[in-house]
Design an enzyme around this catalytic site. Structure first.
Site, short mmCIF file in Angstrom:
data_model
loop_
_atom_site.label_atom_id
_atom_site.label_comp_id
_atom_site.label_asym_id
_atom_site.label_seq_id
_atom_site.Cartn_x
_atom_site.Cartn_y
_atom_site.Cartn_z
N LYS A 144 0.88 -1.18 0.00
CA LYS A 144 0.00 0.00 0.00
C LYS A 144 0.92 1.22 0.00
O LYS A 144 1.16 1.85 1.03
CB LYS A 144 -0.94 -0.04 1.21
CG LYS A 144 -2.15 0.86 1.04
CD LYS A 144 -3.25 0.50 2.01
CE LYS A 144 -4.36 1.52 2.00
NZ LYS A 144 -5.06 1.69 0.73
N GLU A 177 -9.00 -6.13 -9.11
CA GLU A 177 -9.69 -5.46 -8.00
C GLU A 177 -10.28 -4.15 -8.50
O GLU A 177 -10.16 -3.82 -9.69
CB GLU A 177 -8.72 -5.19 -6.83
CG GLU A 177 -7.55 -4.30 -7.18
CD GLU A 177 -6.63 -4.01 -5.98
OE1 GLU A 177 -7.07 -4.10 -4.83
OE2 GLU A 177 -5.45 -3.69 -6.24
N1 PMP Z 1 -7.57 -2.44 -3.00
C1 PMP Z 1 -7.06 -1.20 -3.02
C2 PMP Z 1 -6.28 -0.77 -4.20
C3 PMP Z 1 -7.27 -0.32 -1.94
O1 PMP Z 1 -6.77 0.91 -1.96
C4 PMP Z 1 -8.05 -0.77 -0.85
C5 PMP Z 1 -8.29 0.16 0.31
N2 PMP Z 1 -7.30 0.08 1.28
C6 PMP Z 1 -8.56 -2.08 -0.87
C7 PMP Z 1 -8.30 -2.89 -1.96
C8 PMP Z 1 -9.35 -2.63 0.28
O2 PMP Z 1 -8.51 -2.88 1.39
P1 PMP Z 1 -9.05 -2.76 2.88
O3 PMP Z 1 -10.26 -3.59 2.96
O4 PMP Z 1 -7.95 -3.29 3.71
O5 PMP Z 1 -9.34 -1.33 3.13
#
Ligand code: PMP
Length: 293
Positions: A144, A177
């Protein structure tokens, strides 16, 4: 807002133009939510922040316990019970060159804001975008990182084509995603979600799988094609900011009945229950012992 161990007003300038996060996206971040006085999955988010940092060889310069306490204290300073929290760790101040060796130490910021729903609607239109998700052997979507340009390009394309969310494909043409969330499709009572090679290991994704399994809904982690998306009975996306939202239209195709389906509805209910009843208490949590940063 927390800045390198101090709390300062959020409109105060705190960042140097020589910060490598600002110059190059050289850093990592998290998005966390607090519901009703509790931070949901705090340790999981802090673990992922440290894993992202490890993957880019960035020393955050503080312990996980100290990070958790700084997050909780940021919420306390703002008197927040419900909030979106953004810890940001950049490589630190360097010079105009790329070399991370020029950066002395990481800059750590924690910003918290109130936030309701990410989208205006809970029934989204999504567009499959032409831009592919970053390849894992170039910049792994598991990290991230502060470099979200790939995601922003997807969002620009979805916006231009009338969708609220983008669906990324990976370099093999499988569904990866959304621009800021993970994706689930439902067909004949079975839920499918892609493996986490070409997407972020979403914490809401893991929660959704747990909740589905608890409710005895069969859940499979496998590659999904666009054919599977267009012919799904239901689709939903999950993310800390997005929470869980139905996708009812993709690239001109109505998905299932064109409204939130029964599995998605169950997920939403279960998700609301778990976020409102579990998490790290903000106002009663004991302070972690002071540690050298
Ligand atoms: N994919 C991306 C690219 C994201 O930025 C996020 C948000 N953090 C998610 C998936 C979902 O992750 P999470 O459920 O941990 O927030």
């Amino acid at each position: 807002m927390y800045v390198n161990g101090k709390f300062v007003p959020e409109n105060q300038p705190v960042i140097s133009v020589f910060d490598h996060g600002f110059l190059y996206g050289d850093g990592v971040f998290e998005g966390i939510r607090a519901y009703n006085g509790r931070v949901f999955k705090l340790r999981e988010h802090v673990d992922r922040l440290f894993d992202s940092a490890k993957a880019i060889d960035l020393d955050i310069g503080m312990s996980k316990e100290a990070m958790e306490e700084a997050i909780l204290e940021t919420l306390r300073k703002n008197n927040f019970k419900d909030a979106y929290i953004r810890p940001i760790v950049s490589r630190g101040n360097g010079d105009l060159g790329l070399d991370p060796l020029k950066c002395d130490k990481a800059n750590v910021f924690i910003v918290a804001k109130t936030m309701s729903s990410l989208y205006d609607t809970m029934e989204l239109k999504a567009i499959t975008v032409g831009v592919r998700r970053n390849a894992p052997d170039a910049l792994s979507p598991n990290i991230k990182s502060l470099n979200y340009l790939n995601n922003i390009l997807a969002k620009i394309e979805a916006n231009a084509k009338g969708g609220q969310e983008a669906i990324f494909l990976d370099h093999n043409g499988f569904v990866a995603e959304g621009s800021g969330d993970n994706i689930f499709i439902i067909k004949n009572g079975v839920v499918y979600t892609p493996p986490t090679i070409n997407n972020l290991k979403g914490i809401t994704r893991a929660t959704a799988i747990e909740l589905l399994e608890k409710n005895k809904i069969p859940t499979r982690v496998e590659n999904i094609s666009l054919f599977d998306v267009y012919t799904a009975d239901e689709i939903f996306v999950t993310g800390t900011a997005a929470e869980a939202a139905a996708v009812v239209w993709v690239d001109g195709r109505t998905i299932g009945a064109g409204k939130t389906g029964p599995v998605t509805a169950l997920m939403l209910k279960e998700f609301e229950k778990i976020t409102s009843t579990t998490g790290t208490e903000i106002y009663t949590a004991k302070k972690a012992p002071a540690r050298a940063a």
